[in-house]
Scaffold this motif. Structure first.
Motif, mmCIF file in Angstrom:
data_model
loop_
_atom_site.group_PDB
_atom_site.id
_atom_site.type_symbol
_atom_site.label_atom_id
_atom_site.label_comp_id
_atom_site.label_asym_id
_atom_site.label_seq_id
_atom_site.Cartn_x
_atom_site.Cartn_y
_atom_site.Cartn_z
ATOM 1 N N ASP A 92 47.320 40.255 46.873
ATOM 2 C CA ASP A 92 46.838 38.883 46.811
ATOM 3 C C ASP A 92 47.166 38.322 45.428
ATOM 4 O O ASP A 92 47.116 39.044 44.430
ATOM 5 N N GLU A 93 47.517 37.028 45.345
ATOM 6 C CA GLU A 93 48.052 36.507 44.079
ATOM 7 C C GLU A 93 47.070 36.582 42.913
ATOM 8 O O GLU A 93 47.482 36.806 41.776
ATOM 9 N N LEU A 94 45.772 36.399 43.167
ATOM 10 C CA LEU A 94 44.809 36.497 42.065
ATOM 11 C C LEU A 94 44.626 37.951 41.633
ATOM 12 O O LEU A 94 44.537 38.248 40.434
ATOM 13 N N VAL A 95 44.588 38.851 42.609
ATOM 14 C CA VAL A 95 44.481 40.280 42.295
ATOM 15 C C VAL A 95 45.691 40.716 41.470
ATOM 16 O O VAL A 95 45.559 41.459 40.484
#
Lengths: 153, 66
Positions: A92-95
């Motif tokens: 996931d992009e935030l992770v």
């Protein structure tokens, strides 16, 4: 955009190497992180075993056996790196952002520590064991992940 | 960057987890975007706008702080 599952899983159903796999991660991220954690555990066990074996005079004298024992943790370590890169690519992009910032913190701190301590050695500080800078890098990366998770929660 | 994600989500009576599932991201990402702590990537911003049948400009305000 491909769909990823985000359902949480019960704590009791998680394997023992699921640290960092908190409920807000997607199923794919949890699976990739578990795979990485498993390789890290294998690497750590192989490393400790190799140190124990190589410090025994009986194996230390057998050159071929010693080299094999010394190389096995490296292979497992490369597999851990591959698993982490896969985790980052699919995350996931935030992770991914949190982990990349944490990795940058760990790497940067490690480089500064190594170069800084080399100067300290010239000034008279005792020689440093090689695993210590690696431990500093890992510790700072872990702190970076914790800070990132707090910042964006 | 300010956004209307929380309002739009409330209008549709969707939870953060539901929006996250529809977008294929983590609930933490939806929460961080909602609170202005994280500016989404362009594909995710398009995905959010498309999810609510709006344009990016109708969801995100580039002149807003945050």
């Amino acid at each position: 955009m491909h769909a990823k599952q985000t359902e949480t899983e019960p704590e009791s159903s998680r394997p023992w190497f699921s640290w960092g796999c908190h409920g807000s991660l997607s199923e794919r991220d949890r699976r990739n992180l578990r795979r990485y954690n498993a390789w890290v555990v294998a690497f750590a066990l192989a490393f400790v075993t190799a140190v124990a074996l190589l410090t025994k005079p009986s194996l230390g004298e057998a050159a071929a056996g010693a080299w094999i024992v010394a190389l096995v943790p490296d292979v497992l370590g490369v597999m851990a790196v591959r698993a982490y890169v896969r985790f980052l690519r699919e995350a996931d992009e935030l992770v991914r952002k949190i982990h990349l910032e944490a990795t940058a913190l760990g790497f940067g701190t490690g480089v500064v520590f190594i170069l800084g301590y080399s100067l300290a050695e010239l000034a008279g500080a005792p020689a440093l064991d090689m695993p210590i800078p690696a431990a500093v890098m890992l510790a700072m990366a872990g702190i970076g992940q914790w800070l990132g998770m707090r910042r964006y929660r | 960057m300010k956004n209307r994600l929380r309002v739009l989500r409330a209008e549709h009576a969707w939870s953060q987890a539901e929006v996250a599932k529809r977008l294929g991201v983590s609930r933490q990402t939806v929460n961080a975007v909602e609170n202005g702590k994280y500016d989404p990537s362009l594909p995710l911003a398009f995905g959010i706008a498309r999810l609510f049948g709006l344009t990016i400009e109708e969801v995100f305000d580039p002149d807003g702080g945050g």
